[in-house]
Write a protein that holds these residues in place. Sequence first.
Motif, PDB file in Angstrom:
ATOM      1  N   LEU A  13     -59.018 -38.693  20.100  1.00 35.40           N
ATOM      2  CA  LEU A  13     -58.288 -38.417  18.864  1.00 35.40           C
ATOM      3  C   LEU A  13     -57.706 -37.008  18.874  1.00 35.40           C
ATOM      4  O   LEU A  13     -56.569 -36.790  18.424  1.00 35.40           O
ATOM      5  N   PHE A  14     -58.463 -36.041  19.383  1.00 34.90           N
ATOM      6  CA  PHE A  14     -57.956 -34.665  19.481  1.00 34.90           C
ATOM      7  C   PHE A  14     -56.720 -34.604  20.390  1.00 34.90           C
ATOM      8  O   PHE A  14     -55.720 -33.956  20.058  1.00 34.90           O
ATOM      9  N   MET A  15     -56.809 -35.272  21.534  1.00 40.40           N
ATOM     10  CA  MET A  15     -55.683 -35.251  22.464  1.00 40.40           C
ATOM     11  C   MET A  15     -54.481 -36.004  21.889  1.00 40.40           C
ATOM     12  O   MET A  15     -53.334 -35.609  22.109  1.00 40.40           O
ATOM     13  N   SER A  16     -54.741 -37.073  21.133  1.00 42.53           N
ATOM     14  CA  SER A  16     -53.647 -37.810  20.488  1.00 42.53           C
ATOM     15  C   SER A  16     -52.994 -36.959  19.402  1.00 42.53           C
ATOM     16  O   SER A  16     -51.769 -36.995  19.228  1.00 42.53           O
ATOM     17  N   ALA A  17     -53.811 -36.199  18.657  1.00 39.49           N
ATOM     18  CA  ALA A  17     -53.260 -35.305  17.639  1.00 39.49           C
ATOM     19  C   ALA A  17     -52.362 -34.253  18.287  1.00 39.49           C
ATOM     20  O   ALA A  17     -51.278 -33.935  17.773  1.00 39.49           O
ATOM     21  N   ALA A  18     -52.803 -33.711  19.415  1.00 39.82           N
ATOM     22  CA  ALA A  18     -51.980 -32.729  20.133  1.00 39.82           C
ATOM     23  C   ALA A  18     -50.675 -33.350  20.606  1.00 39.82           C
ATOM     24  O   ALA A  18     -49.619 -32.710  20.563  1.00 39.82           O
ATOM     25  N   PHE A  19     -50.736 -34.603  21.045  1.00 40.06           N
ATOM     26  CA  PHE A  19     -49.518 -35.306  21.473  1.00 40.06           C
ATOM     27  C   PHE A  19     -48.546 -35.446  20.307  1.00 40.06           C
ATOM     28  O   PHE A  19     -47.337 -35.239  20.465  1.00 40.06           O
ATOM     29  N   CYS A  20     -49.062 -35.785  19.123  1.00 38.27           N
ATOM     30  CA  CYS A  20     -48.197 -35.917  17.945  1.00 38.27           C
ATOM     31  C   CYS A  20     -47.552 -34.590  17.578  1.00 38.27           C
ATOM     32  O   CYS A  20     -46.369 -34.553  17.220  1.00 38.27           O
ATOM     33  N   TRP A  21     -48.339 -33.491  17.669  1.00 36.06           N
ATOM     34  CA  TRP A  21     -47.733 -32.195  17.340  1.00 36.06           C
ATOM     35  C   TRP A  21     -46.704 -31.794  18.397  1.00 36.06           C
ATOM     36  O   TRP A  21     -45.714 -31.148  18.072  1.00 36.06           O
ATOM     37  N   ALA A  22     -46.915 -32.196  19.647  1.00 30.23           N
ATOM     38  CA  ALA A  22     -45.920 -31.935  20.687  1.00 30.23           C
ATOM     39  C   ALA A  22     -44.636 -32.706  20.386  1.00 30.23           C
ATOM     40  O   ALA A  22     -43.533 -32.175  20.574  1.00 30.23           O
ATOM     41  N   CYS A  23     -44.767 -33.951  19.915  1.00 28.80           N
ATOM     42  CA  CYS A  23     -43.581 -34.725  19.522  1.00 28.80           C
ATOM     43  C   CYS A  23     -42.836 -34.028  18.386  1.00 28.80           C
ATOM     44  O   CYS A  23     -41.605 -33.971  18.375  1.00 28.80           O
ATOM     45  N   TYR A  24     -43.593 -33.506  17.435  1.00 29.51           N
ATOM     46  CA  TYR A  24     -42.983 -32.760  16.329  1.00 29.51           C
ATOM     47  C   TYR A  24     -42.265 -31.516  16.854  1.00 29.51           C
ATOM     48  O   TYR A  24     -41.130 -31.225  16.446  1.00 29.51           O
ATOM     49  N   SER A  25     -42.892 -30.788  17.765  1.00 27.45           N
ATOM     50  CA  SER A  25     -42.289 -29.567  18.313  1.00 27.45           C
ATOM     51  C   SER A  25     -40.981 -29.873  19.031  1.00 27.45           C
ATOM     52  O   SER A  25     -39.989 -29.143  18.880  1.00 27.45           O
ATOM     53  N   VAL A  26     -40.965 -30.957  19.809  1.00 23.39           N
ATOM     54  CA  VAL A  26     -39.746 -31.330  20.529  1.00 23.39           C
ATOM     55  C   VAL A  26     -38.666 -31.781  19.545  1.00 23.39           C
ATOM     56  O   VAL A  26     -37.477 -31.488  19.730  1.00 23.39           O
ATOM     57  N   THR A  27     -39.077 -32.474  18.485  1.00 19.72           N
ATOM     58  CA  THR A  27     -38.115 -32.877  17.450  1.00 19.72           C
ATOM     59  C   THR A  27     -37.470 -31.663  16.804  1.00 19.72           C
ATOM     60  O   THR A  27     -36.254 -31.631  16.568  1.00 19.72           O
ATOM     61  N   VAL A  28     -38.280 -30.647  16.512  1.00 20.49           N
ATOM     62  CA  VAL A  28     -37.759 -29.414  15.919  1.00 20.49           C
ATOM     63  C   VAL A  28     -36.742 -28.769  16.844  1.00 20.49           C
ATOM     64  O   VAL A  28     -35.679 -28.304  16.404  1.00 20.49           O
ATOM     65  N   ARG A  29     -37.036 -28.738  18.129  1.00 23.28           N
ATOM     66  CA  ARG A  29     -36.100 -28.150  19.087  1.00 23.28           C
ATOM     67  C   ARG A  29     -34.838 -28.985  19.232  1.00 23.28           C
ATOM     68  O   ARG A  29     -33.737 -28.445  19.327  1.00 23.28           O
ATOM     69  N   CYS A  30     -34.998 -30.319  19.235  1.00 23.88           N
ATOM     70  CA  CYS A  30     -33.826 -31.195  19.382  1.00 23.88           C
ATOM     71  C   CYS A  30     -32.828 -30.980  18.247  1.00 23.88           C
ATOM     72  O   CYS A  30     -31.615 -30.964  18.469  1.00 23.88           O
ATOM     73  N   HIS A  31     -33.336 -30.839  17.037  1.00 23.97           N
ATOM     74  CA  HIS A  31     -32.486 -30.726  15.862  1.00 23.97           C
ATOM     75  C   HIS A  31     -32.221 -29.267  15.462  1.00 23.97           C
ATOM     76  O   HIS A  31     -31.513 -29.028  14.482  1.00 23.97           O
ATOM     77  N   GLY A  32     -32.803 -28.319  16.204  1.00 21.83           N
ATOM     78  CA  GLY A  32     -32.577 -26.912  15.900  1.00 21.83           C
ATOM     79  C   GLY A  32     -33.052 -26.512  14.516  1.00 21.83           C
ATOM     80  O   GLY A  32     -32.374 -25.768  13.813  1.00 21.83           O
ATOM     81  N   LEU A  33     -34.235 -27.003  14.130  1.00 16.71           N
ATOM     82  CA  LEU A  33     -34.738 -26.758  12.783  1.00 16.71           C
ATOM     83  C   LEU A  33     -35.423 -25.407  12.689  1.00 16.71           C
ATOM     84  O   LEU A  33     -36.128 -24.993  13.610  1.00 16.71           O
ATOM     85  N   GLU A  34     -35.215 -24.716  11.577  1.00 16.43           N
ATOM     86  CA  GLU A  34     -35.912 -23.463  11.302  1.00 16.43           C
ATOM     87  C   GLU A  34     -37.332 -23.782  10.856  1.00 16.43           C
ATOM     88  O   GLU A  34     -37.586 -24.793  10.195  1.00 16.43           O
ATOM     89  N   ALA A  35     -38.293 -22.922  11.242  1.00 18.41           N
ATOM     90  CA  ALA A  35     -39.713 -23.250  11.112  1.00 18.41           C
ATOM     91  C   ALA A  35     -40.138 -23.544   9.675  1.00 18.41           C
ATOM     92  O   ALA A  35     -40.819 -24.540   9.408  1.00 18.41           O
ATOM     93  N   VAL A  36     -39.756 -22.692   8.735  1.00 12.16           N
ATOM     94  CA  VAL A  36     -40.190 -22.885   7.354  1.00 12.16           C
ATOM     95  C   VAL A  36     -39.568 -24.144   6.764  1.00 12.16           C
ATOM     96  O   VAL A  36     -40.240 -24.927   6.077  1.00 12.16           O
ATOM     97  N   GLY A  39     -55.524 -27.111  24.396  1.00 10.33           N
ATOM     98  CA  GLY A  39     -55.245 -27.368  25.798  1.00 10.33           C
ATOM     99  C   GLY A  39     -54.259 -28.493  26.017  1.00 10.33           C
ATOM    100  O   GLY A  39     -53.388 -28.417  26.893  1.00 10.33           O
ATOM    101  N   SER A  40     -54.387 -29.570  25.234  1.00  5.23           N
ATOM    102  CA  SER A  40     -53.479 -30.707  25.416  1.00  5.23           C
ATOM    103  C   SER A  40     -52.079 -30.412  24.908  1.00  5.23           C
ATOM    104  O   SER A  40     -51.101 -30.964  25.415  1.00  5.23           O
ATOM    105  N   LEU A  41     -51.966 -29.549  23.904  1.00  3.14           N
ATOM    106  CA  LEU A  41     -50.662 -29.314  23.283  1.00  3.14           C
ATOM    107  C   LEU A  41     -49.610 -28.765  24.246  1.00  3.14           C
ATOM    108  O   LEU A  41     -48.512 -29.336  24.344  1.00  3.14           O
ATOM    109  N   PRO A  42     -49.866 -27.683  24.986  1.00  2.45           N
ATOM    110  CA  PRO A  42     -48.832 -27.223  25.923  1.00  2.45           C
ATOM    111  C   PRO A  42     -48.561 -28.229  27.034  1.00  2.45           C
ATOM    112  O   PRO A  42     -47.440 -28.299  27.550  1.00  2.45           O
TER     113      PRO A  42
END
Length: 328
Positions: free
Chosen positions: A177-200, A121-124
């Motif tokens: 802690l669960f919500m903080s973990a989701a926040f960290c994964w959201a930061c990772y997701s935005v980083t991937v989009r910023c740099h145009g990284l392929e998933a694998v 729930g927190s991730l999106p």
Amino acid sequence: MPAVPRFSSRTLGIGAAIVTVLVWTAFIVIARASAGRSLTPFDIAFARICGASLVLVPWGAWLVARARRSDPAQGSLFGLSPVPLRATVVAGVFGGLCYALLAYSGFFYAPATHASVLMPGSLPLWTAVLAALVLRDRLTPGRIFGLALIVLGDLLVGGASLLHAFEGGQIWKGDLLFMSAAFCWACYSVTVRCHGLEAVRATIAITVFAFLAYVPAYALLAGLGAVTSRLASAPLGEIGFQMLFQGIGSVVISGITFTRMIQYFGPVRSTMITALVPGLSALGAVFFLGEPLHWNLIAGLLFVTAGILFGVQRMRTGGVAPVAVARG
């Protein structure tokens, strides 16, 4: 020699979706069950990183070696990460280290039913906010309504535990802690989009970073007695299982199957498929762990799932949206 069976793209896509949902669901249930056994959350993170590294570090070295035949500047971190250094470090801190450490720590305080609601729930929610601030994504009225449903669902679960904090309860710590973990994964997701990284490649990069940064540091601190570790006294079977499931299963296999699912179904339908994870993991926690399913958990689960699905449906006509779902 018998002919190797060849599957259609539809069969592979459906199979990838089933495996992804099952692994992400099992991640929540197994992580909570592991909290009552021998290892600490930092031990489990250690096993996760080591297990994933057995596959992804050699894979990364091979990709970099191949790329450097035409461009010697390719790769980073001693030729093990196929992603540039800056993106590897930023993505690795959030997606490789902080997410795992916060998530596993949360399971030592709060039940899996809470994780089933708060992490997906927190991730999106975090992803939409960060994407709006960093990537200038537009928050449409439909997306805002979907996010409002998610916030309401999170409050029904996390808010209830906070009300009991003054009574000496510990569940609220896990919820945060669960919500903080989701926040960290959201930061990772935005980083991937910023740099145009392929998933694998991104998955390889964060695993390489975590292996080089966390494994030697944790081994040193544990050896000096600066942090508590139970790796030396834990059964080898448990350590092996955590390396196999948390590392190879949750990181390697689900990373590949999720990518394959996106390729076949697209990001919108993939998000709708992975919206099954909150409900399935909550039912798994009730069935396998004997956790109670109170009315606020059921209501929070319904609101979170509806918020994810409503937001995705509204985005069908507004372009392709980022996939922000639970991650194992």
